[in-house]
Design an enzyme around this catalytic site. Structure first.
Site, PDB file in Angstrom:
ATOM      1  N   GLY B  42     109.699  38.521  15.801  1.00  0.00           N
ATOM      2  CA  GLY B  42     110.949  39.290  15.828  1.00  0.00           C
ATOM      3  C   GLY B  42     112.092  38.388  15.410  1.00  0.00           C
ATOM      4  N   ALA B  44     113.925  36.453  17.100  1.00  0.00           N
ATOM      5  CA  ALA B  44     113.869  35.128  17.699  1.00  0.00           C
ATOM      6  C   ALA B  44     112.754  34.292  17.063  1.00  0.00           C
ATOM      7  CB  ALA B  44     113.661  35.250  19.208  1.00  0.00           C
ATOM      8  N   HIS B 266     119.840  52.470  28.872  1.00  0.00           N
ATOM      9  CA  HIS B 266     120.834  52.758  27.836  1.00  0.00           C
ATOM     10  C   HIS B 266     121.317  54.200  27.962  1.00  0.00           C
ATOM     11  CE1 HIS B 266     122.702  53.164  23.953  1.00  0.00           C
ATOM     12  NE2 HIS B 266     122.475  51.896  23.677  1.00  0.00           N
ATOM     13  N   SER B 284     122.160  55.043  18.795  1.00  0.00           N
ATOM     14  CA  SER B 284     122.924  53.795  18.932  1.00  0.00           C
ATOM     15  C   SER B 284     124.247  53.940  19.667  1.00  0.00           C
ATOM     16  CB  SER B 284     123.195  53.241  17.538  1.00  0.00           C
ATOM     17  OG  SER B 284     124.181  52.248  17.605  1.00  0.00           O
ATOM     18  N   ARG B 330     127.094  49.728  29.173  1.00  0.00           N
ATOM     19  CA  ARG B 330     125.968  50.654  29.303  1.00  0.00           C
ATOM     20  C   ARG B 330     125.650  51.039  30.733  1.00  0.00           C
ATOM     21  NH1 ARG B 330     122.367  47.697  24.654  1.00  0.00           N
ATOM     22  NH2 ARG B 330     123.660  48.539  22.977  1.00  0.00           N
ATOM     23  N   HIS B 401     115.775  50.498  28.035  1.00  0.00           N
ATOM     24  CA  HIS B 401     116.061  50.015  26.693  1.00  0.00           C
ATOM     25  C   HIS B 401     115.832  48.522  26.512  1.00  0.00           C
ATOM     26  CE1 HIS B 401     118.001  49.801  22.861  1.00  0.00           C
ATOM     27  NE2 HIS B 401     118.932  49.001  23.294  1.00  0.00           N
ATOM     28  N   GLU B 425     114.504  38.018  23.694  1.00  0.00           N
ATOM     29  CA  GLU B 425     114.486  38.898  24.866  1.00  0.00           C
ATOM     30  C   GLU B 425     113.497  38.408  25.925  1.00  0.00           C
ATOM     31  OE1 GLU B 425     114.315  43.067  23.821  1.00  0.00           O
ATOM     32  OE2 GLU B 425     114.081  43.676  25.914  1.00  0.00           O
ATOM     33  N   LEU B 441     120.722  40.915  19.325  1.00  0.00           N
ATOM     34  CA  LEU B 441     120.427  40.408  17.977  1.00  0.00           C
ATOM     35  C   LEU B 441     121.077  39.031  17.829  1.00  0.00           C
ATOM     36  CD1 LEU B 441     120.926  43.647  15.836  1.00  0.00           C
ATOM     37  CD2 LEU B 441     118.895  42.824  17.034  1.00  0.00           C
TER      38      LEU B 441
HETATM   39  C1  LIG Z   1     115.877  51.099  19.575  1.00  0.00           C
HETATM   40  C2  LIG Z   1     116.547  49.792  19.840  1.00  0.00           C
HETATM   41  C3  LIG Z   1     117.761  49.509  19.251  1.00  0.00           C
HETATM   42  C4  LIG Z   1     118.402  48.298  19.486  1.00  0.00           C
HETATM   43  N1  LIG Z   1     119.607  48.054  18.896  1.00  0.00           N
HETATM   44  C5  LIG Z   1     120.228  46.871  19.100  1.00  0.00           C
HETATM   45  C6  LIG Z   1     121.466  46.572  18.464  1.00  0.00           C
HETATM   46  O1  LIG Z   1     122.020  47.385  17.720  1.00  0.00           O
HETATM   47  N2  LIG Z   1     122.027  45.378  18.689  1.00  0.00           N
HETATM   48  C7  LIG Z   1     121.456  44.445  19.503  1.00  0.00           C
HETATM   49  O2  LIG Z   1     122.006  43.362  19.644  1.00  0.00           O
HETATM   50  N3  LIG Z   1     120.272  44.687  20.095  1.00  0.00           N
HETATM   51  C8  LIG Z   1     119.652  45.881  19.927  1.00  0.00           C
HETATM   52  N4  LIG Z   1     118.451  46.126  20.549  1.00  0.00           N
HETATM   53  C9  LIG Z   1     117.775  45.062  21.283  1.00  0.00           C
HETATM   54  C10 LIG Z   1     117.088  44.115  20.324  1.00  0.00           C
HETATM   55  O3  LIG Z   1     116.557  44.828  19.238  1.00  0.00           O
HETATM   56  C11 LIG Z   1     115.963  43.331  20.955  1.00  0.00           C
HETATM   57  O4  LIG Z   1     116.352  42.803  22.168  1.00  0.00           O
HETATM   58  C12 LIG Z   1     115.557  42.166  20.052  1.00  0.00           C
HETATM   59  O5  LIG Z   1     115.313  42.619  18.758  1.00  0.00           O
HETATM   60  C13 LIG Z   1     114.361  41.432  20.587  1.00  0.00           C
HETATM   61  O6  LIG Z   1     113.959  40.469  19.656  1.00  0.00           O
HETATM   62  P1  LIG Z   1     112.836  39.414  19.972  1.00  0.00           P
HETATM   63  O7  LIG Z   1     112.691  38.587  18.759  1.00  0.00           O
HETATM   64  O8  LIG Z   1     113.143  38.739  21.251  1.00  0.00           O
HETATM   65  O9  LIG Z   1     111.514  40.269  20.246  1.00  0.00           O
HETATM   66  P2  LIG Z   1     110.766  41.420  19.409  1.00  0.00           P
HETATM   67  O10 LIG Z   1     111.499  41.850  18.221  1.00  0.00           O
HETATM   68  O11 LIG Z   1     110.367  42.426  20.417  1.00  0.00           O
HETATM   69  O12 LIG Z   1     109.492  40.706  18.857  1.00  0.00           O
HETATM   70  C14 LIG Z   1     108.388  40.418  19.643  1.00  0.00           C
HETATM   71  C15 LIG Z   1     107.344  39.766  18.778  1.00  0.00           C
HETATM   72  O13 LIG Z   1     106.350  39.216  19.605  1.00  0.00           O
HETATM   73  C16 LIG Z   1     105.078  39.646  19.204  1.00  0.00           C
HETATM   74  N5  LIG Z   1     104.243  39.679  20.405  1.00  0.00           N
HETATM   75  C17 LIG Z   1     104.496  40.282  21.595  1.00  0.00           C
HETATM   76  N6  LIG Z   1     103.508  40.040  22.460  1.00  0.00           N
HETATM   77  C18 LIG Z   1     102.608  39.266  21.822  1.00  0.00           C
HETATM   78  C19 LIG Z   1     101.375  38.688  22.182  1.00  0.00           C
HETATM   79  N7  LIG Z   1     100.861  38.832  23.387  1.00  0.00           N
HETATM   80  N8  LIG Z   1     100.714  37.967  21.247  1.00  0.00           N
HETATM   81  C20 LIG Z   1     101.222  37.799  19.993  1.00  0.00           C
HETATM   82  N9  LIG Z   1     102.394  38.317  19.612  1.00  0.00           N
HETATM   83  C21 LIG Z   1     103.074  39.039  20.514  1.00  0.00           C
HETATM   84  C22 LIG Z   1     105.300  40.964  18.547  1.00  0.00           C
HETATM   85  O14 LIG Z   1     104.245  41.237  17.671  1.00  0.00           O
HETATM   86  C23 LIG Z   1     106.610  40.703  17.827  1.00  0.00           C
HETATM   87  O15 LIG Z   1     106.364  40.040  16.620  1.00  0.00           O
HETATM   88  C24 LIG Z   1     117.813  47.357  20.333  1.00  0.00           C
HETATM   89  C25 LIG Z   1     116.591  47.635  20.931  1.00  0.00           C
HETATM   90  C26 LIG Z   1     115.986  48.863  20.721  1.00  0.00           C
HETATM   91  C27 LIG Z   1     114.726  49.184  21.459  1.00  0.00           C
END
Ligand SMILES: Cc1cc2nc3c(=O)[nH]c(=O)nc-3n(C[C@H](O)[C@H](O)[C@H](O)COP(=O)(O)OP(=O)(O)OC[C@H]3O[C@@H](n4cnc5c(N)ncnc54)[C@H](O)[C@@H]3O)c2cc1C
Ligand code: FES
Lengths: 254, 637
Positions: B42, B44, B266, B284, B330, B401, B425, B441
């Site tokens: 993701g 991160a 949310h 959103s 929120r 959310h 996250e 983000l």
């Molecule tokens: C619908 C929606 C809209 C949003 N809109 C906004 C916004 O407008 N602005 C904002 O700031 N935030 C927003 N958020 C929140 C934000 O999108 C997330 O908090 C953020 O993208 C999380 O990013 P991340 O890289 O931490 O994890 P994620 O993007 O959840 O990525 C997780 C990764 O880990 C991998 N993974 C998970 N478990 C395992 C495992 N056991 N083994 C191997 N791989 C694994 C997955 O395959 C994926 O690649 C929104 C969230 C949602 C649900």
């Protein structure tokens, strides 16, 4: 109000890439008009598990039409009959009680079947790896407003960048060409000043990769544009050709 | 055990610079000797993998989906914050810091949040350079909009698809490094365990989701970027594959889980429509820039919205919070929606919805402006509900959310297990008890692009590279345990499906550890969760075999972990005898129904250690010290 409906399904089942495949028939009696198409498959799978049969495997994740995971051919059309709608966003209100729906995986030489409706789309990632990026290391970027970008260019870039990489364009193309997918990335980056320094190398490498992966040529059927859930325009393909010609004239080789 | 946050010395504004000035460096020629395992692609994980590979480290990346580009971050809609102050409306790094820490109801670490605000501007620069098509003004400069909890416009966006565009930027940066041979990408892999050797995280066990094979991967450090655990509630806005498994297995290997009860509901999602429902769809927060939230003044008003005259509508957010209006944070907006539906003034078939109305904005700005701003969201709404929001107000309701809680990390983003870093996250670090819109983000990309490249180097500089391999007893044991667990799951062959269990768990957690909580309810739900967990291991029915593509088997493992996590969430919510941010305990509220915080007793991070028994975790407290902001009652009135 949600209406209850009975839906008949004819679904492609295949245990692995080399196993023989076949259609199986199923009936879901407690479908309703508010469900999404994938929720219909969920209900079917719950039924199959209870009966002791293996559920139908399909890829899905966001169920909001943005991750590009889902992708099946529904009644002969990639993502089904609703225009600009991915399979996860298709809702059962568009069907009638008693309808039969035929469901198949993407079919293309470059997309081997993993199981049932799940295919291997890694070839699309490899096309991007060949050049679908701007080579900027983290940390050295100038202020974001240092280079003004006309709104029209930025909007145009966005329209192409909206591609979700689902592969419907390839599945729908009689030649299994990846031109819309590849062209969209090239057109996105060509519309922005940030994409300019590498444009020649990018187009040459991506187009060559596309061919090497076994995707066919584009012969302007435009089936791709018709099924694209994001409505990406086939002008992307024209841009790709133009960029390629320019690169060739400039003597770009890789 | 004493939790050392490792916050650097010096004034708040200088801490990060002080840190960077003194952290040990790995010389360029040595970087290629180190291998870093990055789990998750993701925002991160993607940004971390690309940045570390650019620096010269060898990176192995893992994700569940068939492509790195499909991580859940792709679905983020509204935008990303930064303190650029391009609109000249008074924003500063300090204000972004202050809004974020206040929005989190003073339950986050000052130094982490300040660093986040400092870094925010570089993120926007980086993304623009990658070709991310942010919205622009006619003059060619970047456009901003407003999000909840702020009185300035500091949110950058790409229509309603900001997460998609940012993630594609990170994915493409990864693609470049894959092409360069610096990242080995392993999609369709699920991390099932962490391997700890001599007290250091040195590897992971993954399941190949196509062949079912268990695989061992060794590295010099492990970066967990596996996202949030909102799917514990079954229905949430998270993607179906989002899960807690990787984090939970690390927890069981010793990593502390912090503030698990801080979960964000949310306010604006499409309401639930039936039992078959598999997930909820977010509308959103950016829509609250132009949409007005209301319900009828009368209870049980049967009229369609268009027939309810202006003076019979209750724009309850504007009424209760005149200075922030529809843009309150929120948690506040969600509770206000619950309050009006509890009074019987909810709308729609179930009465569990309120209106989000664009009529006035369309009259004021014209339909085309609204379409330009939110076109894809309106389209999505229409696809799902069959109603046209340009004509009738949207019906919306709160939904799960985001999760502020996560694995405990110090200032360097390292958990209490050496060499296990947690990003995005999946960690607990920056949002306290409530996250403001458009800051997840920002945090994910800050962690990956700009924090970890420094802090990881500081850790590796003191270590020999590649001094272990996958043939150790620790790897063998972790693999055996993963296999035994899969075999056990498949051997039950009971009568209930994984989805049935998950749905039941979700209902319990939503009812008792959701938008509002009571001590009694929380204590009661503990035994119900335990009962459900026992039943799961006796009666779950999982089809198929371990050695094929088998989604049900994947989900079963995740649901089993959610069932353990749920208990920890309830225990954490019981411990916290106060209301703060998203954690609303009904016993602690003002006469107007606002949250009552207790800073004297609860200004701490609750960091839970696994003791070998799920029901008996041990609580450690990291006291939060506020040297720069005054703790006040959060007011948005
Ligand atoms: C619908 C929606 C809209 C949003 N809109 C906004 C916004 O407008 N602005 C904002 O700031 N935030 C927003 N958020 C929140 C934000 O999108 C997330 O908090 C953020 O993208 C999380 O990013 P991340 O890289 O931490 O994890 P994620 O993007 O959840 O990525 C997780 C990764 O880990 C991998 N993974 C998970 N478990 C395992 C495992 N056991 N083994 C191997 N791989 C694994 C997955 O395959 C994926 O690649 C929104 C969230 C949602 C649900
Ligand atoms: S499941 Fe994500 S696009 Fe359909």
């Amino acid at each position: 109000m949600a209406d209850r409906m009975t839906i008949h399904l004819k679904i492609w089942r295949q245990e692995g890439p080399d196993a023989p495949g076949r259609f199986e028939r199923y009936t879901v009696e407690d479908a309703n008009s508010h469900m999404s198409f994938l929720e219909l498959l969920d209900v079917l799978n719950e039924q199959l598990i209870r009966e002791g049969t293996d559920p139908v495997e399909f890829d899905h994740d966001c169920r909001e039409g943005i991750c590009g995971s889902c992708g099946v051919v529904i009644d002969g059309i990639a993502h089904g009959p609703q225009r600009r709608t991915s399979a996860c966003q298709l809702h059962m209100r568009h069907y009638a009680d008693g309808d039969t729906i035929v469901v198949e995986p993407w079919r293309a030489k470059a997309f081997p079947i993993v199981r049932d409706l799940v295919v291997d789309r890694a070839a699309m990632d490899r096309i991007v790896e060949a050049g679908g990026y701007v080579s900027v290391d983290t940390g050295g970027a100038p202020d974001a407003n240092a280079i003004p970008v006309p709104k029209v260019s930025s909007d145009e870039a966005f329209d192409y960048a909206a591609c979700i990489g689902c592969g419907a364009c390839i599945a729908a193309c009689p030649n299994s060409s990846a031109s819309l997918f590849t062209g969209a990335k090239i057109a996105h980056l060509a519309a922005l000043p940030q994409g300019h320094p590498e444009r020649a190398r990018r187009v040459v490498r991506m187009v060559e990769k596309m061919e090497a992966e076994g995707f066919g040529d584009c012969s302007n059927h435009a089936e791709c544009e018709a099924v694209c859930p994001k409505g990406i325009s086939i002008s992307a393909i024209a841009t790709m050709r133009r960029e390629y010609m320019k690169a060739a004239f400039a003597g770009q080789d890789v | 055990m004493i939790l050392d946050s490792k916050v650097p010395a010096g004034p708040l504004q200088e801490k990060w610079d002080n840190y960077k000035n003194s952290v040990a460096l790995v010389n360029p020629a040595n970087k290629r000797k180190y291998t870093v395992l990055v789990v998750g692609t993701g925002l991160a994980g993607g940004s971390a993998a690309a940045s570390l590979a650019e620096l010269g480290y060898n990176v192995k990346s893992f994700c569940i989906q068939d492509s790195a580009r499909r991580a859940h971050s792709i679905a983020a809609q509204g935008g990303i914050n930064a303190a650029k102050n391009y609109p000249n409306d008074g924003d500063t790094v300090w204000r972004l810091f202050y809004d974020t820490i206040k929005g989190g109801d003073y339950r986050a670490r000052e130094a982490n949040v300040y660093r986040l605000a400092q870094i925010s501007n570089s993120i926007i620069d980086q993304c623009v350079a990658q070709g991310v098509p942010f919205a622009r003004e006619y003059g060619g400069l970047l456009d901003n909009r407003s999000f909840g909890g702020a009185q300035v416009s500091r949110t950058f966006y790409s229509r309603g698809q900001t997460g998609q565009q940012l993630l594609l930027g990170a994915y493409q940066a990864m693609a470049r490094q894959i092409d360069a041979g610096k990242i080995e990408m392993m999609p369709r892999r699920e991390m099932l365990d962490l391997v700890v050797v001599d007290g250091r995280a040195r590897g992971i066990i993954t399941r190949n989701l196509v062949t079912g094979e268990l695989e061992r991967h060794v590295g010099d450090a492990v970066l967990l970027s596996t996202g949030g655990y909102g799917n514990v509630y079954y229905l949430s806005t998270n993607a179906k594959n989002s899960n807690v498994t990787a984090a939970w297995r690390c927890h069981k290997r010793g990593a502390h889980f912090a503030n698990p009860c801080f979960t964000q509901i949310h306010p604006t999602c499409i309401p639930v429509s039936g039992d078959y429902q598999s997930k909820l769809t977010l509308m959103s927060e950016s829509l609250r820039n132009d949409g007005r939230v209301w319900v009828p003044k009368e209870t049980g008003d049967p009229r369609p919205p268009s027939e309810i005259p202006e003076d019979e509508r209750d724009y309850y957010l504007e009424r209760r919070y005149p200075s922030f209006g529809n843009l309150v944070p929120r948690d506040v907006a969600s509770r206000a929606a619950k309050a009006v539906t509890d009074q019987g003034r909810g709308v729609g078939e179930t009465g569990l919805a309120v209106y989000l109305d664009f009529r006035d904005a369309i009259n004021r700005l014209g339909k085309n402006v609204i379409e330009e701003r939110y076109g894809n969201l309106f389209e999505m709404y229409e696809r799902i509900t069959g109603e046209d929001p340009y004509q009738v107000p949207m019906s919306i309701f709160p939904a799960v959310h985001y999760t502020m809680g996560g694995l405990w990390v110090d200032y360097e983003l390292m958990s209490n297990i050496l060499g296990l870093f947690v990003l995005g996250e999946a960690n607990f670090s920056d949002h306290g008890a409530n996250r403001l819109g458009a800051s997840a983000l920002m945090q994910g990309l800050a962690d990956g692009y700009f924090v970890i490249p420094y802090t990881l180097g500081g850790y590796l500089a003191g270590m020999d590279a590649g001094d272990t391999d996958t043939n150790t007893a620790e790897f063998a044991q972790a693999e055996d345990e993963s296999r035994a667990r899969i075999d056990k799951l498949l051997s039950v062959q009971g009568d209930k499906t994984v989805t049935e269990f998950h749905r039941e768990l979700g209902r319990l957690v939503w009812d008792h550890v959701g938008m509002s909580r009571t001590k009694e309810g929380l204590q009661g739900v503990l035994s119900e969760i335990q009962r459900l967990r026992e039943e799961f291991w006796e009666n779950v029915r999982i089809p198929g075999t371990p050695d094929t593509f088998n989604k049900n088997l994947e989900f079963a493992g995740r649901v089993a972990d959610f069932m353990e996590l749920a208990e920890l969430m309830a225990l954490d919510a019981i411990d916290r005898d106060e209301s703060c941010g998203a954690h609303f305990r009904e016993e602690y509220q003002s006469p107007e129904g606002e949250a009552l915080r207790n800073d004297d007793d609860y200004a701490y991070v609750a960091s839970w250690e696994y003791t070998g028994e799920v029901s008996k975790p041990k609580l450690h407290k990291e006291e939060l010290e506020f040297e720069n902001v005054k703790l006040t009652t959060r007011s948005y009135k």
